[in-house]
Design a protein around this motif. Structure first.
Motif, PDB file in Angstrom:
ATOM      1  N   GLN A 168     -62.314  21.815  12.344  1.00  0.00           N
ATOM      2  CA  GLN A 168     -61.179  22.332  12.802  1.00  0.00           C
ATOM      3  C   GLN A 168     -61.016  22.585  14.273  1.00  0.00           C
ATOM      4  OE1 GLN A 168     -60.603  25.236   9.513  1.00  0.00           O
ATOM      5  NE2 GLN A 168     -58.791  24.081   9.179  1.00  0.00           N
ATOM      6  N   SER A 169     -62.133  23.186  14.860  1.00  0.00           N
ATOM      7  CA  SER A 169     -61.933  23.605  16.266  1.00  0.00           C
ATOM      8  C   SER A 169     -62.323  22.619  17.146  1.00  0.00           C
ATOM      9  CB  SER A 169     -62.501  24.884  16.342  1.00  0.00           C
ATOM     10  OG  SER A 169     -64.102  24.578  16.179  1.00  0.00           O
ATOM     11  N   SER A 179     -59.626  21.320  19.792  1.00  0.00           N
ATOM     12  CA  SER A 179     -59.230  22.450  20.701  1.00  0.00           C
ATOM     13  C   SER A 179     -60.424  22.649  21.554  1.00  0.00           C
ATOM     14  CB  SER A 179     -58.659  23.812  20.087  1.00  0.00           C
ATOM     15  OG  SER A 179     -59.865  23.969  18.977  1.00  0.00           O
ATOM     16  N   ILE A 232     -57.608  31.393  13.816  1.00  0.00           N
ATOM     17  CA  ILE A 232     -59.079  31.851  14.265  1.00  0.00           C
ATOM     18  C   ILE A 232     -59.807  30.608  13.853  1.00  0.00           C
ATOM     19  CG2 ILE A 232     -60.900  33.486  13.398  1.00  0.00           C
ATOM     20  CD1 ILE A 232     -58.735  35.458  12.953  1.00  0.00           C
ATOM     21  N   GLU A 233     -59.565  30.078  12.841  1.00  0.00           N
ATOM     22  CA  GLU A 233     -60.496  28.739  12.487  1.00  0.00           C
ATOM     23  C   GLU A 233     -60.447  27.759  13.754  1.00  0.00           C
ATOM     24  OE1 GLU A 233     -62.368  27.517   9.751  1.00  0.00           O
ATOM     25  OE2 GLU A 233     -62.866  29.662   9.643  1.00  0.00           O
ATOM     26  N   ARG A 234     -59.092  27.471  14.230  1.00  0.00           N
ATOM     27  CA  ARG A 234     -59.015  26.436  15.298  1.00  0.00           C
ATOM     28  C   ARG A 234     -59.382  26.790  16.505  1.00  0.00           C
ATOM     29  NH1 ARG A 234     -54.461  25.530  11.579  1.00  0.00           N
ATOM     30  NH2 ARG A 234     -53.380  27.085  12.817  1.00  0.00           N
ATOM     31  N   MET A 235     -59.504  28.226  16.873  1.00  0.00           N
ATOM     32  CA  MET A 235     -59.969  28.640  18.059  1.00  0.00           C
ATOM     33  C   MET A 235     -61.283  28.224  18.400  1.00  0.00           C
ATOM     34  SD  MET A 235     -57.914  30.441  20.283  1.00  0.00           S
ATOM     35  CE  MET A 235     -58.378  31.256  21.959  1.00  0.00           C
ATOM     36  N   PRO A 236     -61.659  27.463  19.438  1.00  0.00           N
ATOM     37  CA  PRO A 236     -63.003  27.187  19.726  1.00  0.00           C
ATOM     38  C   PRO A 236     -63.868  28.236  20.334  1.00  0.00           C
ATOM     39  CG  PRO A 236     -61.849  26.291  21.663  1.00  0.00           C
ATOM     40  CD  PRO A 236     -60.826  27.034  20.577  1.00  0.00           C
ATOM     41  N   TYR A 266     -52.169  22.984  18.816  1.00  0.00           N
ATOM     42  CA  TYR A 266     -53.033  22.756  18.018  1.00  0.00           C
ATOM     43  C   TYR A 266     -53.562  24.022  17.345  1.00  0.00           C
ATOM     44  CZ  TYR A 266     -56.738  21.260  15.440  1.00  0.00           C
ATOM     45  OH  TYR A 266     -57.778  21.100  14.204  1.00  0.00           O
ATOM     46  N   VAL A 267     -53.966  24.928  18.189  1.00  0.00           N
ATOM     47  CA  VAL A 267     -54.401  26.132  17.789  1.00  0.00           C
ATOM     48  C   VAL A 267     -53.369  27.003  16.793  1.00  0.00           C
ATOM     49  CG1 VAL A 267     -55.003  28.469  18.330  1.00  0.00           C
ATOM     50  CG2 VAL A 267     -56.151  26.378  19.547  1.00  0.00           C
ATOM     51  N   TYR A 304     -66.798  33.897  26.128  1.00  0.00           N
ATOM     52  CA  TYR A 304     -67.741  33.043  25.358  1.00  0.00           C
ATOM     53  C   TYR A 304     -69.184  33.556  25.650  1.00  0.00           C
ATOM     54  CZ  TYR A 304     -64.399  29.493  24.193  1.00  0.00           C
ATOM     55  OH  TYR A 304     -63.377  28.691  23.669  1.00  0.00           O
ATOM     56  N   ILE A 363     -60.541  35.742  21.554  1.00  0.00           N
ATOM     57  CA  ILE A 363     -59.468  35.119  21.905  1.00  0.00           C
ATOM     58  C   ILE A 363     -58.662  35.678  22.797  1.00  0.00           C
ATOM     59  CG2 ILE A 363     -57.019  34.719  20.792  1.00  0.00           C
ATOM     60  CD1 ILE A 363     -58.518  34.808  17.969  1.00  0.00           C
TER      61      ILE A 363
END
Lengths: 254, 119
Positions: A35-36, A39, B115-119, A96-97, A227, A183
């Motif tokens: 899913q990620s 992005s 949250i799932e789609r956030m890399p 997308y996110v 990160y 985030i």
């Protein structure tokens, strides 16, 4: 003219750190969940575009130091291309996110690509005024009101607003400190880099350009910290991931 | 009466069960019964109206038992005649809470997705 050398060094630092960050993200891509992945690809593209832009900006500043006006001008035009398409991966990333809809993300990216093409068309047809080489910087002025309007309104204000909306949505909900840190810092870093690139491009004072580039560099550093937070920061913010915790004696008894 | 989406109610109930909340919002039978009663507010809800939704997920015995043990004993409904029930103010409060739980589920899914789609 050592101010120009300092300026070129900052540009080189941005270019190298953005490229290194993009490479690190690329190496970590296989660890991403399905899913990620889209992005993540958009994020890598964004940092690659930043690195490419500042590669040419760096060459520009060095050319100005040696008094080569033509190389300065050509590199300005080349650097405008990645700059113009910088919002494309960001818009894809944000849409997308936020929605998870790939079609909508592509559609919005396409729209911003059209904005980018429009900006470049106005820029190339109207030309630029300059360069005005000072102790600190080399400045071109865009000789087209429409190009500046498209650049500011279409390419920068809308994506920045999107970033802040996404930041708001995630921060008002109760999520873990670690997630919130990650985030928030990713979005703040993108926003910082993105907004100060706008300041850099429209800067009319040399010192303003150097200051904007320093903020861009700090944005790249923030993205790294998002990160790969250092241990001291993880302890201070209580965001360390707890692994293999020993069970309590009482728990074992139960 | 507007249509009640049984699969959505099932999803919401499953979500709450995954949070360890097995009764109320996490109980699909409870959700369907209270929704049917709330939709029929001001009218008598027949047991057959409830069964039109619950028959797909539970036998009539367990639904009848839930109506007696949970809904009647807690004062969420009043029995007006054999097989006929009317929702009370307390029952409407419970229905509002169940409605809010659906909104909570949607928001939770939205943030989980981000949250799932956030890399």
């Amino acid at each position: 003219m050592s101010g120009l050398i300092l300026n070129a060094t900052i540009c080189a630092a941005i270019m190298l750190s953005a490229f290194a960050f993009a490479l690190t993200l690329y190496r970590n891509k296989p660890k991403c969940k399905d899913q990620s992945t889209p992005s993540m690809v958009a994020l890598i593209d964004f940092w690659v575009l930043i690195a490419l832009s500042f590669l040419f900006v760096c060459v520009r500043v060095i050319a100005a130091f040696y008094g080569s006006v033509e190389v300065d001008r050509v590199c300005y035009y080349i650097a405008s291309v990645p700059f113009a398409f910088l919002p494309v991966p960001i818009v894809f990333f944000i849409v997308y996110v936020a929605t998870g809809d790939k079609v909508a993300s592509w559609a919005m990216s396409l729209l911003f690509s059209i904005f980018g093409i429009a900006y470049l068309t106005f820029l190339y047809t109207s030309g630029v005024v300059g360069p005005e080489v000072t102790y600190w910087a080399t400045i071109f002025s865009i000789d087209s009101e429409i190009a500046i309007t498209v650049y500011m309104a279409g390419l920068f204000i809308v994506p920045t607003a999107m970033i802040f909306v996404l930041l708001g949505i995630t921060l008002i909900r109760k999520i873990s400190r670690r997630r919130r840190y990650h985030i928030a810092l990713v979005l703040v870093a993108i926003s910082l880099v993105f907004d100060f690139i706008l300041v850099d491009m429209v800067a009319v004072q040399d010192i303003m350009q150097v200051a904007a580039r320093l903020f861009i560099l700090s944005g790249v550093v923030l993205a790294f910290l998002a990160y790969y937070p250092p241990d001291i920061l993880q302890d201070r913010l209580s965001i360390r991931k707890v692994l293999d915790a020993e069970p309590d004696a009482e728990e074992v008894d139960e | 009466m507007s249509e009640i989406d049984i699969s959505l109610e099932g999803e919401v109930a499953m979500y709450f069960q995954s949070l360890g909340i097995n009764n109320g919002p996490g109980d699909l039978q409870y959700r369907l019964i209270i929704r049917v009663l709330a939709e029929n507010e001001g009218h008598v809800t027949m047991f057959s109206d409830i069964r039109a939704y619950t028959d797909q997920i539970a036998d009539r015995g367990s639904v009848g038992s839930k109506l007696k043990v949970v809904f009647l004993m807690s004062g969420l409904v009043e029995k007006v005649h054999r097989g006929g029930y009317v929702i009370t103010d307390k029952g409407l409060a419970a229905a509002r809470f169940i409605e809010k739980s659906t909104t909570f589920y949607r928001k939770a899914m939205q943030i989980d997705g981000i949250i799932e789609r956030m890399p």
